[in-house]
Write an enzyme that holds these catalytic residues in place. Structure first.
Site, mmCIF file in Angstrom:
data_model
loop_
_atom_site.group_PDB
_atom_site.id
_atom_site.type_symbol
_atom_site.label_atom_id
_atom_site.label_comp_id
_atom_site.label_asym_id
_atom_site.label_seq_id
_atom_site.Cartn_x
_atom_site.Cartn_y
_atom_site.Cartn_z
ATOM 1 C CD1 TRP A 293 -2.268 1.381 0.880
ATOM 2 C CD2 TRP A 293 -3.192 0.028 0.611
ATOM 3 N NE1 TRP A 293 -4.156 2.060 0.645
ATOM 4 C CE2 TRP A 293 -4.516 0.258 -0.094
ATOM 5 C CE3 TRP A 293 -3.700 -1.539 -0.122
ATOM 6 C CZ2 TRP A 293 -5.713 0.776 -0.188
ATOM 7 C CZ3 TRP A 293 -4.681 -1.689 -0.895
ATOM 8 C CH2 TRP A 293 -5.748 -1.362 -0.381
ATOM 9 C CG ASP A 294 -0.713 5.198 0.041
ATOM 10 O OD1 ASP A 294 -0.952 4.566 1.257
ATOM 11 O OD2 ASP A 294 -2.026 5.881 -0.223
ATOM 12 C CD1 TRP A 295 -1.361 3.298 3.775
ATOM 13 C CD2 TRP A 295 -0.663 1.243 4.937
ATOM 14 N NE1 TRP A 295 -2.623 2.340 4.185
ATOM 15 C CE2 TRP A 295 -1.820 0.904 4.198
ATOM 16 C CE3 TRP A 295 0.477 0.897 5.855
ATOM 17 C CZ2 TRP A 295 -2.581 0.217 4.472
ATOM 18 C CZ3 TRP A 295 -0.442 -0.960 5.947
ATOM 19 C CH2 TRP A 295 -1.875 -0.888 5.487
ATOM 20 C CG ASN B 179 -11.518 2.826 2.166
ATOM 21 O OD1 ASN B 179 -11.127 3.460 3.303
ATOM 22 N ND2 ASN B 179 -9.822 2.876 1.125
ATOM 23 C CD GLU B 180 -10.115 6.277 0.049
ATOM 24 O OE1 GLU B 180 -8.891 5.621 -1.417
ATOM 25 O OE2 GLU B 180 -10.191 7.145 0.752
ATOM 26 C CD GLU C 220 -9.363 7.482 4.766
ATOM 27 O OE1 GLU C 220 -8.734 7.401 3.615
ATOM 28 O OE2 GLU C 220 -9.863 6.056 4.208
#
Length: 892
Positions: free
Chosen positions: A195-197, A474-475, A571
């Site tokens: 993921w981006d994190w 989510n999204e 968020e």
């Protein structure tokens, strides 16, 4: 249905202890004599294994690979995810045990695609890491020695093959993630493909307990409780979920329930049973209990009251076998609803009053939700339910006045312990179902797989009073409408599949099992309005409805005017780097400690992430790239930028309760899975960033909150999250020059605000063009009944442009005080300064502890903070740590 009987407690206890319906033989490494080994497909690797566990953990423990979170080991060990791995257990069974009618192999969590064999015979397969599997093994088990094999296919390769058959966008994550493709094809932690994190560790393994269950009759596997209040009575519908195995069973006996209530009393009900289970051995049986409101106390979110929990014991006494089955849960009494009604009832017939509200009402009160988003506590799922880690993170959230945690949809259905602690700590849970940032398949096999997953986990979690809402994904609504994955040309197909999955398949399951909680199809969305618009709204970010996710890395994040009106901010965030102390646990090479190093670049998964941080620093703080301490300052300044950005945005949402009825602020994100730049407030390992210290202040129940406007004026708000009003408060406004601790001007104003409200108190002109680069303003409030409220500040110009913010003289003294009430070592740190100090940062070094406050704006000569730690350190050691590593901001 047979009539409910009221029975004496002694009868229930007698039934409870006649005998038990079988037993469990644990096959875990630590709980049994089972010996586990692990080998790969060509047997070039063979080693001992730990169960529960995972292949990365086992290979690291055996020295086959190094620390998975060290430098770029996430990529260097990726070969592990492409191999085939077999776990083998050797264990013994007593011959008498084989006499039980039913012998079941239970695997509570298998990651993910596995084939299970017992003594050379296939007994089942798995395809979902979130599902509990139970296989009938009676005919395959033997007296004496037994061998169990669990062989795992590569989830990466399975996902690739499934995508070739049922391609669903997107194909892959961005290259900067260093991840794997097609995570949406498999029911596995989506973030395990990166993921981006976080890094990609597409693990395999038996990540939850495994055991053999011997029994002669069905057992109560789960309890669900539907609790509603009518007038002065609580109505509790208790559903006992029975589980046999693979055949119909006759349930004949007595089902009883005992609920502990106040005053060491018990409420008891019972009923006769004479019914059959389904062909798969399952059945549900209801009982109804009435509880007077004076027999129990209300459960409240953190900050609003206590969290009393009551023991519920349900027992089935089987008259055919003479055995009993028992299930225990703790329940809480509270009402909660998501209110989506005409906003004009609150805001009147203006622009803000258009549309619908979106807020949580708890026990009849509209509560502003304050908190953050939860990602898995570890990238390897077998470590994600470490109790110490969960406690540390959730307790850290409680300290910041958090009352809601959003469990994000790309992670895990968390362990029972997580939700138990949320119950006990008063943390409401916004529970996403585990779908995030992708389109998902809608073929029959996938839907049936998902249906089982949702059924099992909603039943498992439903009784927890902390669970507030179920979120479908989510999204994914906004991703489809916004064409994030180039789906525009196939919009009708993806919309149809979206509705098939979240509306036709998942929604009926959730609402049947938990009719009292809201199922929200997506986040962000327009809530009910999105549903009315066919589930894919034209503008899922319409500020008049639902919730919003907002990220803006280009604009000035310290500027109140950039943030959107929203009914609920679920968020929002900005990145920072972790401390050097945390980075040192991932690399000991000094050459890695540079913004331009390959190591630091590898850890940044957000496209252009460092340039966005650098740009925000450049807006506000002076940082010379030729500075010898550039990297250390870049880390420190990134945390300043993040903390202030989240402070401004959060206070904007809290202020907007008044003007837009914004009723929630859940920032992204609470925690981290590795040592890398991210949006977290707590670093991997538990160290608090400046953001988390600031959250203690910007979520304070009573807060004076100034909003600097583009005109140069300041609107001053008073925020009150208590059940009582604040009247005739004193709001103090002190104007300082940067080079002095003596205010050049002091004013005060009267403040009033109702309970659970935000009110604008006054608009001020606080400076002129001649001296605004020399001054700043400090705000505080004093009111009857308010024991504490933090200072707040307004900086008229960016700090890089101010005059007088120069090197201070700082004297630190440390003394050890008596231990705290929880047995921690307690130190009082006194800070003496000769001038204003901006963002003073006190280090903890390698000491595991935290300060009562940090990242301080010092406007007084002497300030005291308290440091708490369980470590055995001296005052001198803490003093050395602080003085050798102290940081603050000056213009140079």
């Amino acid at each position: 249905m047979l009539p409910i009987k009221i029975i004496p407690i002694s009868s229930v206890l007698c039934a409870l202890f006649i005998s038990v319906s079988g037993f469990r033989l644990h096959l875990d490494s630590l709980k049994s004599k089972a010996v586990w080994t692990l080998h790969n497909e060509n047997n070039s690797i063979s080693t001992g294994a730990a169960v529960p566990g995972g292949v990365y953990s086992d290979l690291q423990a055996a020295g086959v690979i190094g620390d998975v979170l060290w430098r770029d080991n996430d990529v260097l060990t990726r070969w592990v995810a492409y191999d085939t791995w077999t776990y083998t257990a050797s264990f013994y069974v007593n011959a008498d045990n084989l006499k039980y009618d039913s012998i079941t192999l239970v695997l509570e969590g298998v990651d993910t695609f596995a084939y299970v064999e017992l003594n050379g015979s296939p007994v089942g397969s798995t395809q979902n890491m979130f599902v509990r599997y139970a296989f009938d093994v009676k005919q395959h088990l033997q007296a004496g020695h037994n061998e169990l094999k669990v062989t795992f296919d590569s989830a990466v390769l399975v996902a690739r093959n499934l995508s070739q058959r049922h391609f669903t966008a997107p194909a892959c994550v961005p290259d900067v993630y260093h991840g794997e493709c097609h995570a949406n094809q498999v029911r596995k932690m989506q973030a395990s493909f990166s993921w981006d994190w976080g890094p990609a560790f597409p693990s395999v393994g038996i990540w939850k307990p495994i055991f053999l269950e011997f029994r002669n009759s069905p057992v109560i596997r789960s309890l669900t409780t539907h609790i509603e209040k009518q007038d002065s009575t609580w109505h509790v519908r208790i559903t006992a979920h029975f589980e046999g195995h693979g055949k119909s069973h006759h349930l004949t006996g007595f089902l009883s329930a005992i609920l502990s209530v106040e005053g060491h009393q018990n409420v008891k009900i019972g009923r006769d049973l004479d019914t059959r289970t389904r062909n798969d051995g399952t059945a549900e049986v209801d009982m109804n209990m009435k509880i007077s409101e004076n027999m129990v106390r209300l459960w409240w979110p953190n900050g609003y009251g206590e969290q009393p929990l009551y023991d519920l014991n349900v027992v089935f006494a089987d008259v055919q076998t003479g055995s009993t089955s028992h299930k225990h849960v703790k329940i809480g009494f509270r009402t909660i609803e998501l209110v989506e009604e005409d906003a004009s009832r609150i805001l009147g017939n203006n622009t803000a009053g258009e549309g619908l509200t979106f807020y949580f009402k708890v026990n009849g009160y509209p509560i502003f939700m304050k908190g953050s988003n939860w990602i898995p506590s570890h990238i390897l799922p077998e470590h994600s339910y470490n109790k110490m880690t969960i406690d540390n993170l959730l307790r850290s959230a409680v300290v910041t006045h958090t009352n809601m945690i959003r469990v994000w949809g790309g992670g895990l259905w968390e362990d029972d312990y997580f939700y138990r602690r949320c119950d006990e700590l008063g943390l409401l849970v916004w529970q996403d179902l585990l779908f995030a940032c992708s389109m998902y398949p809608a073929h029959h096999e996938f839907l049936e797989n998902v249906k089982t997953e949702v059924e099992q986990n909603v039943i498992r979690l439903q009784h927890h009073p902390s669970v507030a809402i179920w979120g479908g994904n989510n999204e994914n609504e906004v991703a489809l409408r916004g064409n994030w994955y180039d789906t525009e040309t196939q919009f009708d197909r993806y919309k149809r599949e979206y509705i098939t999955l979240y509306v036709d398949t998942i929604k009926p399951v959730v609402e049947a099992l938990d009719p009292t909680r809201r199922y929200l199809v997506s986040s962000p969305s327009n809530g009910i309005k999105s549903e009315q618009d066919g589930y894919i709204a034209e503008n899922p970010y319409d500020p008049h409805y639902g919730d919003t996710h907002y990220y803006n890395y280009v604009a000035d994040n310290w500027d109140f005017s950039i943030y959107p009106n929203t009914r609920f901010a679920s968020e929002y965030g900005f990145q920072s780097l972790p401390s050097k102390w945390t980075l040192q646990t991932a690399s000991n090479l000094t050459s890695d400690y540079s913004v331009d190093s390959e190591f630091v670049a590898h850890r940044q998964h957000s496209p252009n992430g460092y340039s966005f941080i650098e740009a925000q620093i450049g807006r506000h703080l002076a940082l010379d790239k030729d500075d010898a301490n550039y990297f250390d300052k870049f880390i420190f300044y990134s945390q300043i930028i993040q903390a202030m950005a989240m402070k401004v945005e959060t206070e904007f949402y809290r202020q907007s309760q008044r003007d837009w009825y914004t009723m929630g602020a859940l920032y992204w994100q609470l925690n981290d899975v590795w040592q890398a730049p991210s949006w977290s407030g707590i670093e991997f390992g538990g160290r608090w960033k400046m953001l988390h210290y600031y959250a203690k202040s910007f979520f304070e129940p009573v807060l004076v909150s100034p909003r600097k406007k583009v005109t140069g004026d300041v609107d001053v708000y008073l925020i009150n999250d208590r059940f009582v009003p604040i009247t005739e408060a004193k709001i103090f406004v002190d104007t300082f020059k940067w080079d002095s601790l003596v205010p050049i001007k002091s004013e005060n104003y009267t403040g009033n605000v109702g309970p659970l409200q935000s009110e604008k108190q006054v608009s001020l002109e606080l400076w002129d063009e001649k001296n605004k680069d020399e001054i700043f303003m400090r705000f505080s409030v004093k009111a009857d009944g308010v024991s504490y409220s933090p200072y707040n500040y307004v900086f008229p110009v960016p700090l890089k442009d101010v005059k007088g913010l120069t090197e201070p003289k700082i004297k630190i003294t440390v003394r050890k005080a008596q231990k705290s009430s929880v047995g921690q070592n307690k130190f009082v740190v006194n800070i003496n300064v000769d001038r204003v100090v901006a963002f003073l940062w006190l280090e903890t070094c390698h000491i595991d502890g935290r300060y009562s406050d940090n990242g301080l704006i010092l406007t007084e000569a002497d300030t005291e903070v308290v440091f708490h730690t369980h470590d055995d350190v001296t005052a001198a050691e803490l003093h050395t740590c602080i003085t050798e590593n102290i940081q603050y901001y000056v213009n140079k």
